[in-house]
Design an enzyme around this catalytic site. Sequence first.
Site, PDB file in Angstrom:
ATOM      1  N   LYS A 131      -8.025  -1.277  -5.982  1.00 50.01           N
ATOM      2  CA  LYS A 131      -6.877  -0.282  -6.192  1.00 50.01           C
ATOM      3  C   LYS A 131      -5.990  -0.782  -7.236  1.00 50.01           C
ATOM      4  CE  LYS A 131      -3.335  -0.294  -3.605  1.00 50.01           C
ATOM      5  NZ  LYS A 131      -2.532  -0.118  -2.641  1.00 50.01           N
ATOM      6  N   THR A 132      -5.415  -1.972  -7.115  1.00 47.13           N
ATOM      7  CA  THR A 132      -4.393  -2.693  -7.687  1.00 47.13           C
ATOM      8  C   THR A 132      -4.696  -2.872  -9.138  1.00 47.13           C
ATOM      9  OG1 THR A 132      -3.551  -3.869  -5.705  1.00 47.13           O
ATOM     10  CG2 THR A 132      -2.850  -4.536  -7.773  1.00 47.13           C
ATOM     11  N   GLN A 155      -6.291   5.484   5.384  1.00 44.53           N
ATOM     12  CA  GLN A 155      -5.627   4.515   5.725  1.00 44.53           C
ATOM     13  C   GLN A 155      -4.094   5.089   5.779  1.00 44.53           C
ATOM     14  OE1 GLN A 155      -6.339   0.405   4.119  1.00 44.53           O
ATOM     15  NE2 GLN A 155      -7.209   1.716   2.568  1.00 44.53           N
ATOM     16  N   ASP A 183       2.405   4.158  -5.569  1.00 43.64           N
ATOM     17  CA  ASP A 183       1.307   3.478  -4.935  1.00 43.64           C
ATOM     18  C   ASP A 183       1.395   3.735  -3.478  1.00 43.64           C
ATOM     19  OD1 ASP A 183      -0.676   1.472  -4.351  1.00 43.64           O
ATOM     20  OD2 ASP A 183       0.811  -0.235  -4.266  1.00 43.64           O
ATOM     21  N   GLU A 184       0.319   3.764  -2.648  1.00 44.28           N
ATOM     22  CA  GLU A 184       0.351   3.826  -1.152  1.00 44.28           C
ATOM     23  C   GLU A 184       0.782   5.120  -0.880  1.00 44.28           C
ATOM     24  OE1 GLU A 184      -1.179   1.841   0.652  1.00 44.28           O
ATOM     25  OE2 GLU A 184      -1.264  -0.146  -0.013  1.00 44.28           O
ATOM     26  N   ARG A 244     -10.831  -4.610   7.354  1.00 44.73           N
ATOM     27  CA  ARG A 244     -10.271  -6.100   7.140  1.00 44.73           C
ATOM     28  C   ARG A 244     -11.383  -6.972   6.979  1.00 44.73           C
ATOM     29  NH1 ARG A 244      -6.994  -3.955   4.350  1.00 44.73           N
ATOM     30  NH2 ARG A 244      -7.981  -2.073   4.968  1.00 44.73           N
TER      31      ARG A 244
END
Length: 685
Positions: A33-34, A247, A216-217, A592
């Site tokens: 994503k980043t 998420q 973002d997010e 994770r």
Amino acid sequence: MEKILSSLNEAQLEAVRTIDDPVLILAGAGSGKTRTITSRLAYLIGEVGIDPANTLTLTFTNKAANEMRERALNLLRESKIKVIYPPLLCTFHKFGLLFLKFHIDKLGRKNNFIVIDNDDKKRILKSFEIDISSSLVANEISRYKNSFITPAMAIAQADLKDYKKIAALYERYEDYLSQNNLTDFDDLLTLTYRILDENSDLCEETSKRYQYIMVDEYQDTNDLQYKLLRKLCMTHSNICVVGDDDQSIYGWRGANIKNILEFAQMFDNTKIVKLEYNYRSTDEILHAANELIEHNRSRLGKVLKSTIGKGKAVEFMSSSDETHEATAIALKVKKLIDGGVSAKNIAVLYRINALSRSIEEGLNRMHIPFKMVGGVKFYERAEIKDLISYLRIVTNPHDDFSLKRVINRPKRGLGKAALDKIEKLSHESKLSMYAFMGENREAMQSVVSKKSYSQLMEFLDNIEALAKVAANSTYDMVDELERAFGVKAYYQGLPDASERVLNIDEFFGLFRDYIKQNPDNSIDVFLNEISLSSEQDQIDTESINIMSVHASKGLEFDHLFVIGFEEGFFPLIGDTADIEEERRLGYVAITRAKKELTLSYSASRFYKGRRAELTKSRFLNEAGVCEGRLIMEKSYEFKKGDLIKHKIFGMGRVMEVMKEKKEYKLRINFGGSKRDILASFVEKI
């Protein structure tokens, strides 16, 4: 720039090159994503030729903002593109601060205002000498502001006595901020929105300046942030949001998942790009995550695909109780470390903080160093320290240190000046504070107020009574302690009550279990063993990580253990629980893990202060990890336009949603035939 673009996969490349109109980048866990966001920003500036001043990228943390800014600028440097000044890449609140510095005069305020933090906020409220928890009042004021409720509105709608007090305090607090030219954290967004809403010319000017907006997010945005974005998009629709509906785990603090689920309905001509290739986890881990989240109905839908390939099967671990579980995990961790695995690549996650206690003790027994990430160790939590202090006072009422900690908790109206005076007088008399107050009861009436005096004498009497109970029946101590001092009741009035009460229950259960197994031991021995078990050996070495699932978001570990997969613990079940958000938490926990994942179930744990037999979490079954409890859930969250299926009438589209007592009734168009059907008789397609 060609080199930058060649490193992206097909979906990432599509997201980067789509620059006009609304774009929703649905970025799965570990999907780069980043890299996609920073590449898109670099592409806008370095390839399309957009002025950096016309871009605005919003994040939720300063750390994320700094990392993205640096990565985007590095990409531009690699492409030998000179940028005179960097693009604006910051948090929502930093944007609000910058905006207010230029435009707060529109509200008749000066731009040399000072922003106060949450501690300052509580100190201001405490200065009003309130008899309600400052944390509770601060939390409610924050809720009012984010819901655009003014002090006058809060006062008008308050029905309960405490909320009338809070509304009045809100008005007093706002007056104080205004008089002293202060703003709190919430004001940075609420005042920014208010100025844009009340000044259409300025709103248009601001929107024209920021022609390309990225967020973002996005799954973590709340209603206010959505409204602010609408204002910033007044003159265009070039908004690109990046997030993962699977998420979205912060509904409890105001995040509205509908912002991402209904983005395409809120912004016309939206293009959705799904990033489904995962660069973090093995096939086995992603299979469990995909299987679990597939059971959620409120989702846009995507399937994570591993770029790493097949790995070790997800392990299911079953234990008789939490001590057995902690020991088994500690042994596995020790084996990994002895085998050469770096401790920092190992983590243990739990859904609720109360479960950390057994894991902490299990690791301590094996001398495995650990660090608590984003939280506080069990015995260092305020509510547990309070209980330990009360027990210390019962065994030794002359312990001034412990007495000072709890003499005003719960509140007994004792101000700092009164406490300082009592301590000074007791020192002069060469007595403990407890002894001084007990021997000078009449004299105490001139030291504290009449109301405080009554509560203080009751406090002394309760300590004496508890000491007698402890001498006869140590096991019953905690029940008597709670009845006498109401520690649990005190913490139930705070914003994070449920978590604190669970911790208190865990401690009470631990105490009872210890006394049951060691009936001849005194409270002193119990307290000393706690002191020993809660202190890690000071070894200068790497530590494994233990944390809540919430704290783990954004992190990744080669070897991961997730404990507490029981109904009532994970998922949490209750009136305020959201089973779909619980499942998203499970999805976050699983994703994770990079190489190895162990999901743990315990047949019994302390629950609400007592040992309880537990059943396996439905999530274990849903993730395909083991046979477990299968619970069918029906969703009644229908909206106009939903496509549904009925077992007799077939497919139809919802025209209207109506409440019918405790049920929902839907008006559905079945190919021209319109019928009213109860929601429980249809399912979404």
